[in-house]
Design a protein around this motif. Structure first.
Motif, PDB file in Angstrom:
ATOM      1  N   PRO A 117       0.391  -1.135   0.352  1.00 33.80           N
ATOM      2  CA  PRO A 117      -0.084   0.071   0.635  1.00 33.80           C
ATOM      3  C   PRO A 117       0.989   1.295   0.265  1.00 33.80           C
ATOM      4  O   PRO A 117       2.213   1.411   0.381  1.00 33.80           O
ATOM      5  N   THR A 118       0.656   2.505  -0.770  1.00 32.96           N
ATOM      6  CA  THR A 118       1.297   3.435  -1.108  1.00 32.96           C
ATOM      7  C   THR A 118       0.793   3.914   0.165  1.00 32.96           C
ATOM      8  O   THR A 118       0.174   3.640   1.053  1.00 32.96           O
ATOM      9  N   LEU A 119       1.890   5.406   0.794  1.00 32.11           N
ATOM     10  CA  LEU A 119       1.331   6.067   2.310  1.00 32.11           C
ATOM     11  C   LEU A 119       0.328   6.760   2.224  1.00 32.11           C
ATOM     12  O   LEU A 119      -0.538   6.628   3.325  1.00 32.11           O
ATOM     13  N   GLU A 120      -0.820   7.402   0.992  1.00 30.46           N
ATOM     14  CA  GLU A 120      -1.706   7.474   0.389  1.00 30.46           C
ATOM     15  C   GLU A 120      -2.988   6.697   1.720  1.00 30.46           C
ATOM     16  O   GLU A 120      -3.922   7.019   1.674  1.00 30.46           O
ATOM     17  N   GLU A 121      -2.482   5.614   0.937  1.00 33.80           N
ATOM     18  CA  GLU A 121      -3.848   4.477   1.102  1.00 33.80           C
ATOM     19  C   GLU A 121      -3.559   3.814   2.656  1.00 33.80           C
ATOM     20  O   GLU A 121      -4.419   3.773   3.482  1.00 33.80           O
ATOM     21  N   VAL A 122      -2.539   3.836   3.123  1.00 31.13           N
ATOM     22  CA  VAL A 122      -2.324   3.903   4.434  1.00 31.13           C
ATOM     23  C   VAL A 122      -3.228   5.450   5.559  1.00 31.13           C
ATOM     24  O   VAL A 122      -3.620   4.585   6.716  1.00 31.13           O
ATOM     25  N   ARG A 123      -2.835   6.216   4.774  1.00 27.88           N
ATOM     26  CA  ARG A 123      -3.446   7.382   5.590  1.00 27.88           C
ATOM     27  C   ARG A 123      -4.784   7.377   5.565  1.00 27.88           C
ATOM     28  O   ARG A 123      -5.084   7.769   7.092  1.00 27.88           O
ATOM     29  N   SER A 124      -5.112   7.134   4.551  1.00 27.29           N
ATOM     30  CA  SER A 124      -6.410   6.984   4.333  1.00 27.29           C
ATOM     31  C   SER A 124      -7.440   6.141   5.114  1.00 27.29           C
ATOM     32  O   SER A 124      -8.591   6.271   5.961  1.00 27.29           O
ATOM     33  N   PHE A 125      -6.982   5.094   5.542  1.00 30.16           N
ATOM     34  CA  PHE A 125      -7.463   3.694   6.382  1.00 30.16           C
ATOM     35  C   PHE A 125      -6.980   3.812   7.866  1.00 30.16           C
ATOM     36  O   PHE A 125      -8.014   3.971   8.378  1.00 30.16           O
ATOM     37  N   LEU A 126      -5.926   4.528   7.992  1.00 25.23           N
ATOM     38  CA  LEU A 126      -6.196   4.454   9.257  1.00 25.23           C
ATOM     39  C   LEU A 126      -6.752   5.994   9.537  1.00 25.23           C
ATOM     40  O   LEU A 126      -7.732   6.313  10.653  1.00 25.23           O
ATOM     41  N   ALA A 127      -7.465   6.910   8.423  1.00 28.07           N
ATOM     42  CA  ALA A 127      -7.991   7.857   9.010  1.00 28.07           C
ATOM     43  C   ALA A 127      -9.460   7.548   9.539  1.00 28.07           C
ATOM     44  O   ALA A 127     -11.109   7.912  10.825  1.00 28.07           O
ATOM     45  N   LYS A 128      -9.959   6.308   8.430  1.00 30.96           N
ATOM     46  CA  LYS A 128     -11.217   5.635   8.804  1.00 30.96           C
ATOM     47  C   LYS A 128     -11.457   4.891  10.163  1.00 30.96           C
ATOM     48  O   LYS A 128     -12.738   5.544  10.686  1.00 30.96           O
ATOM     49  N   LEU A 129     -10.581   4.100   9.842  1.00 30.46           N
ATOM     50  CA  LEU A 129     -10.656   3.931  11.603  1.00 30.46           C
ATOM     51  C   LEU A 129     -10.571   4.790  12.854  1.00 30.46           C
ATOM     52  O   LEU A 129     -11.088   4.350  13.796  1.00 30.46           O
ATOM     53  N   SER A 130     -10.025   5.819  12.606  1.00 29.16           N
ATOM     54  CA  SER A 130     -10.227   6.929  14.056  1.00 29.16           C
ATOM     55  C   SER A 130     -11.286   7.833  13.616  1.00 29.16           C
ATOM     56  O   SER A 130     -12.070   7.818  14.509  1.00 29.16           O
ATOM     57  N   GLN A 131     -11.986   8.181  13.043  1.00 34.22           N
ATOM     58  CA  GLN A 131     -13.041   8.419  12.450  1.00 34.22           C
ATOM     59  C   GLN A 131     -14.041   7.337  13.349  1.00 34.22           C
ATOM     60  O   GLN A 131     -15.464   6.949  13.768  1.00 34.22           O
ATOM     61  N   LYS A 132     -14.036   5.884  13.021  1.00 34.43           N
ATOM     62  CA  LYS A 132     -14.942   4.717  13.854  1.00 34.43           C
ATOM     63  C   LYS A 132     -14.714   4.861  15.529  1.00 34.43           C
ATOM     64  O   LYS A 132     -15.302   4.032  16.132  1.00 34.43           O
ATOM     65  N   GLY A 133     -13.716   5.447  15.683  1.00 31.64           N
ATOM     66  CA  GLY A 133     -13.406   5.772  17.379  1.00 31.64           C
ATOM     67  C   GLY A 133     -12.886   4.405  17.380  1.00 31.64           C
ATOM     68  O   GLY A 133     -12.390   4.104  18.781  1.00 31.64           O
ATOM     69  N   LYS A 134     -11.622   4.491  17.337  1.00 31.76           N
ATOM     70  CA  LYS A 134     -10.296   3.483  17.224  1.00 31.76           C
ATOM     71  C   LYS A 134      -9.094   4.505  16.865  1.00 31.76           C
ATOM     72  O   LYS A 134      -8.228   4.052  16.628  1.00 31.76           O
ATOM     73  N   GLN A 135      -9.347   5.636  17.687  1.00 31.41           N
ATOM     74  CA  GLN A 135      -8.413   6.836  17.736  1.00 31.41           C
ATOM     75  C   GLN A 135      -6.684   5.443  18.554  1.00 31.41           C
ATOM     76  O   GLN A 135      -5.456   5.700  17.929  1.00 31.41           O
ATOM     77  N   LYS A 136      -7.325   4.929  20.121  1.00 35.13           N
ATOM     78  CA  LYS A 136      -6.132   4.301  20.445  1.00 35.13           C
ATOM     79  C   LYS A 136      -5.214   3.577  19.113  1.00 35.13           C
ATOM     80  O   LYS A 136      -4.102   3.693  19.722  1.00 35.13           O
TER      81      LYS A 136
END
Length: 84
Positions: free
Chosen positions: A61-80
């Protein structure tokens, strides 16, 4: 009891080394807390690992894909989990 310590260091190499050490210690502390607090990984992460294992020829995965995935997880309440 109050203790005040003032230290002045004029050597930038030592300052950088101390800062790097403090960051490394904080990361180690966070990893220990995470390992003690979380015994299982989020379902999304497990699904990705399974997909990668099933598709040995999958692209990295590219850096942008990783950041996008992590942003989606963060929005789902998985910040930790994202922070770790």
């Amino acid at each position: 009891m109050d203790i005040n310590i003032n230290v002045k260091i004029d050597c930038p190499n030592i300052v950088n080394a101390v800062l790097a050490l403090s960051e490394a210690l904080e990361q180690m502390k966070a990893e220990v807390q995470i390992n003690a607090g979380f015994q299982s990984q989020p379902k999304e992460v497990q699904a990705i690992k399974e997909n990668l294992q099933n598709n040995e020829k999958s692209k990295i995965p590219t850096l942008e894909e990783v950041r996008s995935f992590l942003a989606k997880l963060s929005q789902k309440g998985k910040q930790k989990e994202v922070k770790s």
